[in-house]
Every structure is written in structure tokens, then in C-alpha cells.
Design an enzyme around this catalytic site. Structure first.
Site, PDB file in Angstrom:
ATOM      1  CE  LYS A 164       2.697  -7.822  -3.713  1.00 14.69           C
ATOM      2  NZ  LYS A 164       2.202  -6.628  -3.039  1.00 14.69           N
ATOM      3  CG  ASP A 200       1.230  -2.541   0.441  1.00 13.27           C
ATOM      4  OD1 ASP A 200       2.375  -2.623   0.894  1.00 13.27           O
ATOM      5  OD2 ASP A 200       0.585  -3.538   0.053  1.00 13.27           O
TER       6      ASP A 200
HETATM    7  C1  BGC Z   1       5.793  -7.000  -0.929  1.00 15.15           C
HETATM    8  C2  BGC Z   1       5.641  -5.869   0.056  1.00 15.15           C
HETATM    9  C3  BGC Z   1       4.173  -5.515   0.235  1.00 15.15           C
HETATM   10  C4  BGC Z   1       3.376  -6.758   0.578  1.00 15.15           C
HETATM   11  C5  BGC Z   1       1.905  -6.476   0.741  1.00 15.15           C
HETATM   12  C6  BGC Z   1       4.910  -8.155  -0.542  1.00 15.15           C
HETATM   13  O1  BGC Z   1       4.980  -9.148  -1.516  1.00 15.15           O
HETATM   14  O2  BGC Z   1       7.118  -7.430  -0.983  1.00 15.15           O
HETATM   15  O3  BGC Z   1       6.368  -4.732  -0.362  1.00 15.15           O
HETATM   16  O4  BGC Z   1       4.051  -4.566   1.265  1.00 15.15           O
HETATM   17  O5  BGC Z   1       3.566  -7.729  -0.430  1.00 15.15           O
HETATM   18  O6  BGC Z   1       1.350  -5.952  -0.412  1.00 15.15           O
END
Ligand code: BGC
Length: 465
Positions: A164, A200
Site C-alpha cells: 500500500k 486486519d
Molecule cells: C496487506 C495485507 C492486508 C491488506 C488489507 C495488503 O496490502 O499486504 O496484509 O491484510 O492489505 O489491509
């Protein structure tokens, strides 16, 4: 007549949108590929290179309704960082949020050093404890950290990589719980009890699980996307043990990182990946989640405008700027009643000289891209429920999925649900939107871990008596 003009534009526009339209057969194929990737991720020798990581979480049990106590929770991973004080009440079978506080994380910090980030987290927690008179207590802490982590124990978790909007230096490859403890230690003005690390998705599953004990899947469609589910331990080849189940964090966002989805990527997906802060990583996520959907729409609109299909061929400065078409515009434009009006307002704000036809075309683009996101998620979810059904050798599976994330909450969910039914006809799925799963769920995981520890020590004492 305008409707004629709309129709002829729509036909030309369809050429652009066709690559985003995935047939049921294609979705089935996507699901079949993911099915294989789940196995690769679970395999003892194949997991190192597997794009879908299938990470053990050390969560072996969902709540049984007897958990209780006061907890702190931290939630890092979406757009904000939050600190919470949570109470789990056995009698009322309730998880109560006593207080919570949001701390913004400035973008420079998301891309700064790990030490700065964890110092900031420790400061926010310290301020919260101070202002809520909790500094003297040593409460157990659930830490929702929503990034792929190799979890070695419930309180030892190595960050595999940032995803992200985050890319802090010096954290990948390190134990995140340790980094948090060190930052708290550097301050030296408060203590925390035992820590449980949670993704999460796991928090979401667990917070729904207190209410509905058949909740065995957690799914997030927000800034990023991911899901976890209860897998048979005997199938998790990298873990010792044969009995029982463990929650696996699939990290399905990484599906496609080995190129296996290249045939369904559009030129716009390729561009979004190229200009992201982590090219080549989380390809599936980039087709689905909130961090990227707006940008995909923007790129499509820019190309259509260059081809003189929109806005008299004039691209405004805002439309020409990366990131300025926000994902929330998509859901506003998709609104069944006010969508067209919203589209007009947004296009005006973006400095575009639009016609009624333009506004309708923009609606179609938004609808197509958000539908693809829903269908791809459906394909992935269907893969999981089909797997659980096969694992248990059931003709029919009835299960509950705990869900959270702005994209799920704000966009129409009927397409996703219909597509899952089509792709997993022998599964009957209830979707339960989690109320604050990342916060309360982290407390829940901590509470379950404590319950198991207690019952284990009682059992052990009994055994030795
Ligand atoms: C992460 C996950 C997370 C998801 C939702 C992804 O970019 O790698 O660990 O659960 O985003 O937040």
C-alpha cells in the site's frame, strides 16, 4: 436525439472497456489458478517462492464466547493509525470499544525511517494512556499490523515487505513487535503487557466470530485487499502438527506477482503498477483495492480523452495528475439515484468541460472498473470457501465471512455476492460486516490467546497432579 448520441458513444467506449469485462469462464480460470497457488503457499518446499504467501498466524481457535478482560489495541495499515481501549464482556457476549483515538501518519513518515514511524506510534499510545488515565496499568495489547508478516509466534512477526502506501526503511526483515517494544522502551514512561500481532483480516474474522461462531473467513477490501481462513493444520506443511486448525493469512494481494495473471491485465493495470511505489508487487491487489481503483479510472478517462471520445479532447490539469481521481469518486458516481448528478459535480471540480454524454460514459467506466474489482474478489473468495468445503469433505458448506474495508462498504456488494454463489454453488455464505474488526479483533485475538494459555496451564497442572 441525445439518446442516439449516447448509444453511439457507448459502442465506441465499449472497445475500451472490454478488457475489463471478465466472463464467468475467465473467473473460473482465475479461481483455478488461485487454487493451485494456495497449495504452493502451503507447501513445505514451495512456499518460499510462492506469490500467495499463505502465512500461518498462530491463531488456532476462533472465540468461544467465554473470553473477557480489558485490552489495548493498535491498528496500523489503512489510511490512519488508531489506538483503542477495548473491553470484552463475557456475560453480554460483547466486545466494547471504550475509547479510541486516531493519529494521522504524515506521508513523509510512511516513506521515512522505521524508527521515526515506531517512535510516532509509541508517542500516540503514550498520549492515549495519559489522557485516559491508563498509564499505571499494564494491559495486554493487540497490534493489528496489516502487512505481510512471517509470524514466528503470536508476539514475533517479521515484516516480509511493505505494501500500500508504506515504505519505511529498516523494517523489512525485522520483528515488528520488537521494534514497537524498543520504541516504548526508548520513552520509558509506560509499560505494556503481552502483545499479540494480528493481520486486519484476522482481526475482522475474530471480531465477527464472537457474534457468529461459524465465522471462519475474514476479508478486507479497502486500501488493500486480503483474506484469511481456518485451514487444517495437517495441510500447512511448514508447521508441525496434525490436529486442529490454524488461521492462515493468505495475502492474496500477491496473486499474479509471478506473471500468472498477465493475460487478464489491461494496459492500464500495467501502468498503475509501473507508477506505484512497489512495482511488480501485489498485482491482484492493484486490480481490486481502493488505493488503485481511482487511478485506473483516471488512466482510462485520459486515454479516451486523448482519442477525442470525451471532454472535446481536452484533458484538464487535475485529470492529467496522478492520484487526483479518488476512489471515493467511483462510489459517488455509481450511486443509483444521485450518481449522474455526482458525476457532473466531480467532473466540474476536476476542471473538465463535460457534456451529458461524457457524464454517462464516465459512469460506465466507473461501473466497469468497480465491477471487475468485485468479480475478482468473488473469484478469490469462492476459491477459499470451495477449499474449506473440500477440506471437510462436505457436500454443502454453510459459513460466515467477516468483511471490512471502505471499498466493500461503499460499493454495491450484490455483484460480489452473486458471483461467489455462481463460482461456489455448494456453499452458502453469510456476509457479516465487521464493526471495527481491526481494533476489537486484535483485542479478541489477545483474549483467545489468554484463554488458551489459561486452559492449557490448567490442563497441564491437572495432568501433573
Ligand atoms: C496487506 C495485507 C492486508 C491488506 C488489507 C495488503 O496490502 O499486504 O496484509 O491484510 O492489505 O489491509
Amino acid at each position: 436525439p441525445p439518446s442516439e448520441r449516447v448509444r453511439s458513444s457507448v459502442i465506441r467506449v465499449e472497445k475500451y472497456l472490454q478488457p475489463f469485462q471478465l466472463s464467468p469462464e475467465t473467473l473460473q480460470e482465475v479461481s483455478a489458478r488461485l487454487r493451485k497457488d494456495l497449495l504452493r503457499g502451503l507447501g513445505k518446499h514451495s512456499h518460499h517462492k510462492a506469490p500467495v504467501k499463505m502465512l500461518p498466524t498462530f491463531v488456532r481457535a476462533t472465540p468461544d464466547g467465554t473470553e473477557k478482560g480489558d485490552f489495548l489495541a493498535l491498528d496500523l495499515g489503512g489510511t490512519n493509525f488508531r489506538v483503542l481501549h477495548v473491553r470484552v464482556e463475557e456475560e453480554a457476549q460483547k466486545v466494547l470499544k471504550m475509547d479510541s483515538q486516531i493519529c494521522a501518519i504524515p506521508q513523509e513518515m510512511m516513506l521515512g525511517t522505521g524508527e521515526q514511524l515506531f517512535d510516532h506510534i509509541a508517542t500516540c499510545l503514550g498520549d492515549f494512556l495519559e489522557s485516559h488515565n491508563l498509564k499505571g496499568q499494564t494491559l495486554p495489547l493487540g497490534f493489528t499490523f496489516s502487512f505481510p508478516c512471517e509470524q514466528l509466534e503470536i508476539d514475533k512477526s517479521i515484516l516480509i515487505r511493505w505494501t500500500k502506501g508504506f515504505n519505511c526503511s529498516g523494517v523489512e526483515g525485522k520483528d515488528v513487535v520488537q521494534l514497537l517494544k524498543e520504541a516504548i522502551h526508548r520513552r520509558g514512561d509506560y509499560h505494556i503487557g503481552s502483545v499479540a500481532m494480528v493481520n486486519d483480516t484476522v482481526g475482522t474474522m475474530m471480531s465477527c466470530g464472537y457474534k457468529d461462531q461459524s465465522c471462519e473467513i475474514g476479508m478486507i477490501i479497502g486500501t488493500g485487499t486480503n483474506a484469511c481462513y481456518m485451514e487444517e493444520i495437517k495441510n500447512v506443511k511448514r508447521i508441525e502438527g496434525e490436529d486442529g486448525r490454524m488461521c492462515i493469512n493468505t495475502e492474496w494481494g500477491g496473486f499474479g506477482d509471478d506473471g500468472c495473471l498477465d493475460d487478464i491485465l489491461t494496459e492500464f493495470d500495467v501502468e498503475v503498477d509501473k507508477t506505484s511505489i512497489n512495482p511488480g508487487v501485489h498485482i491482484f491487489e492493484k486490480m481490486i483495492s481502493g488505493m488503485y481503483l481511482g487511478e485506473i479510472v483516471r488512466l482510462v478517462l485520459v486515454k479516451m480523452t486523448k482519442d477525442k471520445l470525451l471532454f472535446k479532447g481536452q484533458i484538464s490539469e487535475a485529470l492529467g495528475t496522478c492520484g487526483l481521481f479518488e476512489t471515493k469518486f467511483i462510489s459517488e458516481i455509481e450511486e443509483p439515484d444521485s450518481g449522474l448528478e455526482n458525476a457532473k459535480k466531480i467532473l466540474t471540480e476536476l476542471g473538465l468541460d463535460w457534456s451529458l454524454v461524457d457524464a454517462s460514459v464516465v459512469r460506465l467506466v466507473c461501473d466497469t472498473i468497480s465491477s471487475r474489482s468485485a468479480y475478482l474478489c468473488a473469484a478469490a473468495l469462492a476459491t477459499l470457501v470451495n477449499r474449506i468445503r473440500n477440506n471437510r469433505k462436505l457436500g454443502h458448506l454453510k459459513t460466515t465471512v467477516g468483511v471490512d474495508g471502505t471499498v466493500y462498504r461503499k460499493h454495491p456488494t450484490s455483484k460480489l455476492q452473486k458471483a461467489v454463489r455462481l463460482l461456489a454453488p455448494q456453499c452458502d455464505i453469510t456476509f457479516l460486516v465487521s464493526e471495527d474488526g481491526s481494533g476489537k479483533g486484535a483485542a479478541m485475538v489477545t483474549a483467545v490467546a489468554q484463554r488458551l494459555k489459561k486452559s492449557c496451564s490448567t490442563m497441564c497442572t491437572k495432568a501433573s497432579e
